[in-house]
Design an enzyme around this catalytic site. Structure first.
Site, PDB file in Angstrom:
ATOM      1  N   CYS A  18      -3.550   2.675  -7.537  1.00  0.00           N
ATOM      2  CA  CYS A  18      -3.934   3.274  -6.262  1.00  0.00           C
ATOM      3  C   CYS A  18      -5.257   4.038  -6.396  1.00  0.00           C
ATOM      4  O   CYS A  18      -6.316   3.432  -6.452  1.00  0.00           O
ATOM      5  CB  CYS A  18      -2.798   4.123  -5.721  1.00  0.00           C
ATOM      6  N   ARG A  45     -10.992   1.893   0.576  1.00  0.00           N
ATOM      7  CA  ARG A  45     -10.017   2.998   0.539  1.00  0.00           C
ATOM      8  C   ARG A  45      -9.113   2.950   1.766  1.00  0.00           C
ATOM      9  O   ARG A  45      -9.536   2.541   2.839  1.00  0.00           O
ATOM     10  CB  ARG A  45     -10.732   4.342   0.529  1.00  0.00           C
ATOM     11  N   ILE A  73       1.212   3.078  -0.864  1.00  0.00           N
ATOM     12  CA  ILE A  73       1.151   4.370  -0.177  1.00  0.00           C
ATOM     13  C   ILE A  73      -0.318   4.684   0.109  1.00  0.00           C
ATOM     14  O   ILE A  73      -1.085   4.940  -0.821  1.00  0.00           O
ATOM     15  CB  ILE A  73       1.779   5.488  -1.032  1.00  0.00           C
ATOM     16  N   ARG A  74      -0.709   4.613   1.379  1.00  0.00           N
ATOM     17  CA  ARG A  74      -2.123   4.805   1.774  1.00  0.00           C
ATOM     18  C   ARG A  74      -3.026   4.016   0.832  1.00  0.00           C
ATOM     19  O   ARG A  74      -4.055   4.517   0.360  1.00  0.00           O
ATOM     20  CB  ARG A  74      -2.505   6.282   1.765  1.00  0.00           C
ATOM     21  N   HIS A 109       2.031   1.235  -6.380  1.00  0.00           N
ATOM     22  CA  HIS A 109       2.582   2.139  -7.379  1.00  0.00           C
ATOM     23  C   HIS A 109       3.778   1.489  -8.093  1.00  0.00           C
ATOM     24  O   HIS A 109       4.915   1.630  -7.654  1.00  0.00           O
ATOM     25  CB  HIS A 109       3.059   3.433  -6.702  1.00  0.00           C
ATOM     26  N   GLU A 111       5.207   2.427 -10.735  1.00  0.00           N
ATOM     27  CA  GLU A 111       6.087   3.454 -11.300  1.00  0.00           C
ATOM     28  C   GLU A 111       7.175   3.909 -10.330  1.00  0.00           C
ATOM     29  O   GLU A 111       8.123   4.578 -10.727  1.00  0.00           O
ATOM     30  CB  GLU A 111       5.259   4.665 -11.774  1.00  0.00           C
TER      31      GLU A 111
END
Length: 125
Positions: A18, A45, A73-74, A109, A111
């Site tokens: 990210c 972005r 996420i964004r 992500h 993780e």
């Protein structure tokens, strides 16, 4: 930043997720590249929008598997790659994972999911 750039360029394995993808990219649309800028990619972005644009999907990733969980996420995505950059995954036609030498980046992500396969790929670098 210069000592870190040199160490990465000399082969230090780096995994950018990210915001890490943004830090490693040489070009960020509409912004000067004042970050690490060690990976020959151009990113956008917040490409999927603000917090409400966050989402989860399952997609294939080269060298990892067919059903890889991906939480965005964004998230940014990679708009283009230069020579020596291998595209590892796309979602809806957008590049969301890539590798250049010992650098690995994802828009999502890994993780946040139960799968360890992407981390295993990084450890093999």
């Amino acid at each position: 930043l210069e000592p870190i750039r040199n160490t990465i360029s000399d082969g230090l394995p780096v995994f950018g997720t990210c915001a890490g993808l943004i830090l490693l990219s040489k070009q960020i649309e509409g912004e000067p590249a004042t970050r690490l800028a060690t990976m020959d990619t151009e990113v956008l972005r917040n490409a999927y929008g603000r917090q409400l644009g966050s989402f989860y999907t399952i997609a294939p990733m080269k060298g990892v598997g067919e059903d890889i969980p991906m939480t965005f996420i964004r998230a940014p995505y990679i708009q283009s790659v230069g020579e020596g950059v291998e595209v590892l995954a796309t979602v809806d036609g957008n590049i969301v994972a890539a590798r250049q030498g010992s650098q690995l980046v994802t828009s999502f992500h890994p993780e946040l999911n139960d799968s360890e396969e992407i981390h295993r790929l990084f450890l093999r670098l």
